[in-house]
Design a protein around this motif. Structure first.
Motif, PDB file in Angstrom:
ATOM      1  N   ASP A   1       0.608  -1.231  -0.102  1.00  0.00           N
ATOM      2  CA  ASP A   1      -0.069   0.054  -0.177  1.00  0.00           C
ATOM      3  C   ASP A   1       1.015   1.271   0.065  1.00  0.00           C
ATOM      4  O   ASP A   1       0.462   2.250  -0.780  1.00  0.00           O
ATOM      5  N   ALA A   2       1.974   1.221   0.836  1.00  0.00           N
ATOM      6  CA  ALA A   2       2.861   2.251   0.929  1.00  0.00           C
ATOM      7  C   ALA A   2       3.478   2.734  -0.777  1.00  0.00           C
ATOM      8  O   ALA A   2       3.663   3.898  -0.853  1.00  0.00           O
ATOM      9  N   ARG A   3       3.738   1.448  -1.326  1.00  0.00           N
ATOM     10  CA  ARG A   3       4.544   1.898  -2.516  1.00  0.00           C
ATOM     11  C   ARG A   3       3.488   2.245  -3.493  1.00  0.00           C
ATOM     12  O   ARG A   3       3.720   3.238  -4.442  1.00  0.00           O
ATOM     13  N   LEU A   4       2.243   1.811  -3.299  1.00  0.00           N
ATOM     14  CA  LEU A   4       0.866   2.393  -4.321  1.00  0.00           C
ATOM     15  C   LEU A   4       1.033   3.987  -4.103  1.00  0.00           C
ATOM     16  O   LEU A   4       0.799   4.591  -5.152  1.00  0.00           O
ATOM     17  N   VAL A   5       1.057   4.062  -3.001  1.00  0.00           N
ATOM     18  CA  VAL A   5       0.729   5.673  -2.510  1.00  0.00           C
ATOM     19  C   VAL A   5       1.720   6.451  -2.938  1.00  0.00           C
ATOM     20  O   VAL A   5       1.693   7.549  -3.356  1.00  0.00           O
ATOM     21  N   ARG A   6       3.083   6.057  -2.930  1.00  0.00           N
ATOM     22  CA  ARG A   6       4.339   6.599  -3.440  1.00  0.00           C
ATOM     23  C   ARG A   6       4.253   6.891  -5.044  1.00  0.00           C
ATOM     24  O   ARG A   6       4.462   7.905  -5.394  1.00  0.00           O
ATOM     25  N   ILE A   7       3.620   5.819  -5.388  1.00  0.00           N
ATOM     26  CA  ILE A   7       3.937   5.671  -7.167  1.00  0.00           C
ATOM     27  C   ILE A   7       2.745   6.559  -7.629  1.00  0.00           C
ATOM     28  O   ILE A   7       2.836   7.577  -8.667  1.00  0.00           O
ATOM     29  N   PHE A   8       1.674   6.659  -7.023  1.00  0.00           N
ATOM     30  CA  PHE A   8       0.396   7.513  -7.299  1.00  0.00           C
ATOM     31  C   PHE A   8       0.622   8.783  -6.959  1.00  0.00           C
ATOM     32  O   PHE A   8       0.306   9.696  -8.115  1.00  0.00           O
ATOM     33  N   SER A   9       1.108   9.220  -5.995  1.00  0.00           N
ATOM     34  CA  SER A   9       1.436  10.552  -5.689  1.00  0.00           C
ATOM     35  C   SER A   9       2.623  11.423  -6.208  1.00  0.00           C
ATOM     36  O   SER A   9       2.220  12.655  -6.830  1.00  0.00           O
ATOM     37  N   GLU A  10       3.399  10.336  -6.965  1.00  0.00           N
ATOM     38  CA  GLU A  10       4.564  10.992  -7.808  1.00  0.00           C
ATOM     39  C   GLU A  10       3.995  11.238  -9.230  1.00  0.00           C
ATOM     40  O   GLU A  10       4.538  12.022  -9.954  1.00  0.00           O
ATOM     41  N   ASN A  11       2.913  10.575  -9.672  1.00  0.00           N
ATOM     42  CA  ASN A  11       2.054  10.523 -10.985  1.00  0.00           C
ATOM     43  C   ASN A  11       0.901  10.948 -11.097  1.00  0.00           C
ATOM     44  O   ASN A  11      -0.040  10.294 -11.427  1.00  0.00           O
ATOM     45  N   PRO A  12       0.198  11.926 -10.148  1.00  0.00           N
ATOM     46  CA  PRO A  12      -1.071  12.247 -10.168  1.00  0.00           C
ATOM     47  C   PRO A  12      -2.085  12.200 -11.248  1.00  0.00           C
ATOM     48  O   PRO A  12      -3.032  12.127 -11.258  1.00  0.00           O
ATOM     49  N   ASN A  13      -1.276  12.736 -12.234  1.00  0.00           N
ATOM     50  CA  ASN A  13      -2.086  13.172 -13.487  1.00  0.00           C
ATOM     51  C   ASN A  13      -2.212  11.850 -14.669  1.00  0.00           C
ATOM     52  O   ASN A  13      -2.781  11.928 -15.691  1.00  0.00           O
ATOM     53  N   LYS A  14      -1.419  10.659 -14.072  1.00  0.00           N
ATOM     54  CA  LYS A  14      -1.268   9.549 -15.139  1.00  0.00           C
ATOM     55  C   LYS A  14      -2.424   8.680 -14.869  1.00  0.00           C
ATOM     56  O   LYS A  14      -3.062   8.612 -14.053  1.00  0.00           O
ATOM     57  N   TYR A  15      -2.685   7.813 -16.196  1.00  0.00           N
ATOM     58  CA  TYR A  15      -3.649   7.025 -15.861  1.00  0.00           C
ATOM     59  C   TYR A  15      -3.085   5.575 -15.041  1.00  0.00           C
ATOM     60  O   TYR A  15      -1.992   5.582 -15.252  1.00  0.00           O
ATOM     61  N   LEU A  16      -4.221   4.917 -14.753  1.00  0.00           N
ATOM     62  CA  LEU A  16      -3.675   3.744 -13.863  1.00  0.00           C
ATOM     63  C   LEU A  16      -2.806   2.760 -14.732  1.00  0.00           C
ATOM     64  O   LEU A  16      -1.731   2.473 -14.150  1.00  0.00           O
ATOM     65  N   GLN A  17      -3.412   2.506 -15.795  1.00  0.00           N
ATOM     66  CA  GLN A  17      -2.681   1.488 -16.507  1.00  0.00           C
ATOM     67  C   GLN A  17      -1.242   1.919 -17.042  1.00  0.00           C
ATOM     68  O   GLN A  17      -0.647   1.149 -17.338  1.00  0.00           O
ATOM     69  N   SER A  18      -0.944   3.235 -16.916  1.00  0.00           N
ATOM     70  CA  SER A  18       0.448   3.502 -17.501  1.00  0.00           C
ATOM     71  C   SER A  18       1.326   3.535 -16.452  1.00  0.00           C
ATOM     72  O   SER A  18       2.554   3.348 -16.791  1.00  0.00           O
ATOM     73  N   VAL A  19       1.146   3.409 -15.150  1.00  0.00           N
ATOM     74  CA  VAL A  19       2.114   3.020 -14.159  1.00  0.00           C
ATOM     75  C   VAL A  19       2.146   1.691 -13.754  1.00  0.00           C
ATOM     76  O   VAL A  19       3.238   1.250 -12.649  1.00  0.00           O
ATOM     77  N   LEU A  20       1.276   0.520 -14.091  1.00  0.00           N
ATOM     78  CA  LEU A  20       1.309  -0.708 -13.412  1.00  0.00           C
ATOM     79  C   LEU A  20       2.591  -1.379 -13.956  1.00  0.00           C
ATOM     80  O   LEU A  20       2.748  -2.534 -13.457  1.00  0.00           O
TER      81      LEU A  20
END
Length: 425
Positions: A286-305
């Motif tokens: 969960d902490a890793r997801l929060v970090r990835i999502f906060s670093e790329n807030p405007n990206k789509y989910l499929q682009s960071v998975l």
């Protein structure tokens, strides 16, 4: 082959009968052609890897352990190496070296080999007793009244009987029937009144029902966990490698699972899941997801998975989680993040069935060990008749354990026949 070698010598007159056109066809494909011929573990470590009737092997495994098996092959001219998981292979990585080593010893020990020769049945006779008192004593001591006297064979369209002092059945199971494993040994046993336990394919891929599994065909996963439950009861927990196929899942982890759950499929409800990231907890993920999502807030989910999963899993994870892959990361809710974590740590696979004998490494079930002497491998119902290897109700996990069962039961049988012959002479 091993039994014939260990029981033979210049004057023993041993005949090895093979219905194929050459020896060792199943050995040739073992271990993807490399032949993982034993496992370099102790006797105490070996027995827990035997799935059925491990106690039966207590005497024979101490009679010929894996260390001695490797020494024998080295003495016979084959260089051995041991790899991860203590799996022993010929140093050349060619299964043909194992076969050629055994063939050389057969020749050296004057074993007569009949190829393209099929055994139709085992010839037995009733042993006569001198008087009623002797018959009562035999019955009291449970000494069988029948004795194996030879075999009837078919070769080149002709039938003949080969007489023998002892007959050894080493016909294997019914997995990979193209190698000659067509269940002949089970038929021999049944015809002689011996029990054969239910048969199942084992160490075999598993068919699953999810459509998204087909989308990941060919994807291999390393260092994952597979968990299978029936209600709250644990059926299997394992760690290792696996692969998705067009029909379901396969690989070492899955093959081991099949050995545990095979007889239960269709009889019990099962739930199964894969932990794709067992090295991290849900909180850490969960902490890793929060970090990835906060670093790329405007990206789509499929682009960071792709930072977390193999490419073939990128479209599948959102589907399993029930999350729109085109959601912008700053719009993802906590519940959606938790669903992604659940899909990662509890990736569902629905078990439908085992694949068939054509894909099974071994057969689970066989001639009941209750009717076999564990010290000699001799039938308790027919004197001079022996059963060794996979034809018996013995099976183990992958890693060289099943061939070790073949070697040690062969050695127990060879030892017993040699001692019998010495006593008679």
């Amino acid at each position: 082959m091993m039994c014939a070698i260990l029981a033979s010598g210049p004057d023993t007159g041993i005949t090895l009968i093979e219905k194929n056109e050459k020896l060792g066809k199943k050995l040739f494909i073992t271990g993807k052609g490399r032949c993982n011929f034993t496992n370099a573990c102790t006797e105490e470590e070996f027995l827990p890897n035997v799935m059925s009737n491990s106690k039966f092997l207590y005497s024979s495994i101490y009679g010929l352990n894996s260390k001695r098996v490797m020494e024998l092959f080295e003495e016979w001219g084959m260089t051995v190496k041991v790899e991860r998981g203590r799996r022993a292979f010929p140093a050349s990585d060619h299964s043909s070296d194992v076969i050629d080593t055994l063939k050389r010893q057969l020749t050296k020990n004057h074993v007569r080999v009949l190829l393209d020769t099929e055994v139709s049945d085992i010839v037995c006779s009733e042993e006569e007793t001198a008087d009623a008192e002797a018959a009562d004593e035999r019955k009291h001591k449970r000494i069988p009244s029948r004795r194996a006297e030879g075999v009837r064979i078919r070769k080149d369209g002709r039938e003949e009987t080969i007489p023998a002092d002892a007959v050894v059945v080493a016909t294997g199971g019914i997995s990979y029937p193209s190698t000659g494993s067509t269940g002949d040994g089970y038929r021999f046993a049944r015809e002689l009144g011996m029990k054969v336990t239910p048969l199942y394919p084992s160490l075999v891929p598993i068919a699953c029902s999810e459509e998204y599994i087909k989308e990941m065909q060919g994807l291999s996963l390393k260092n994952v966990e597979l968990h299978i439950r029936s209600g709250k009861k644990k059926l299997y927990d394992g760690f290792g490698e696996m692969m998705f196929t067009h029909f379901g899942i396969t690989g070492p982890l899955v093959l081991s699972a099949s050995a545990e759950i095979g007889p239960l499929i269709g009889k019990k409800e099962m739930t199964a899941w894969i932990d794709l990231k067992p090295a991290v907890s849900e909180e850490q993920l969960d902490a890793r997801l929060v970090r990835i999502f906060s670093e790329n807030p405007n990206k789509y989910l499929q682009s960071v998975l792709g930072e977390l999963y193999p490419a073939k899993m990128v479209p599948v994870i959102p589907e399993v989680a029930g999350v729109d892959p085109e959601t912008r990361l700053h719009d993802l809710t906590r519940k959606e993040r938790e669903a992604l974590i659940r899909a990662t740590k509890h990736f569902p696979v629905s078990i439908v069935s085992l694949r068939g004998y054509n894909e099974a490494v071994i057969t689970k079930g066989g001639v009941s060990v209750r009717e076999i002497d564990p010290g000699t491998m001799e039938s308790k119902k027919v004197r001079g008749l022996y059963f060794i290897g996979e034809v018996l109700d013995l099976d183990a996990l992958t890693g060289g354990y099943n061939l070790q069962i073949a070697w040690c039961t062969a050695a127990a049988c060879a030892r017993a026949m040699t001692e019998e012959k010495s006593a008679q002479s």
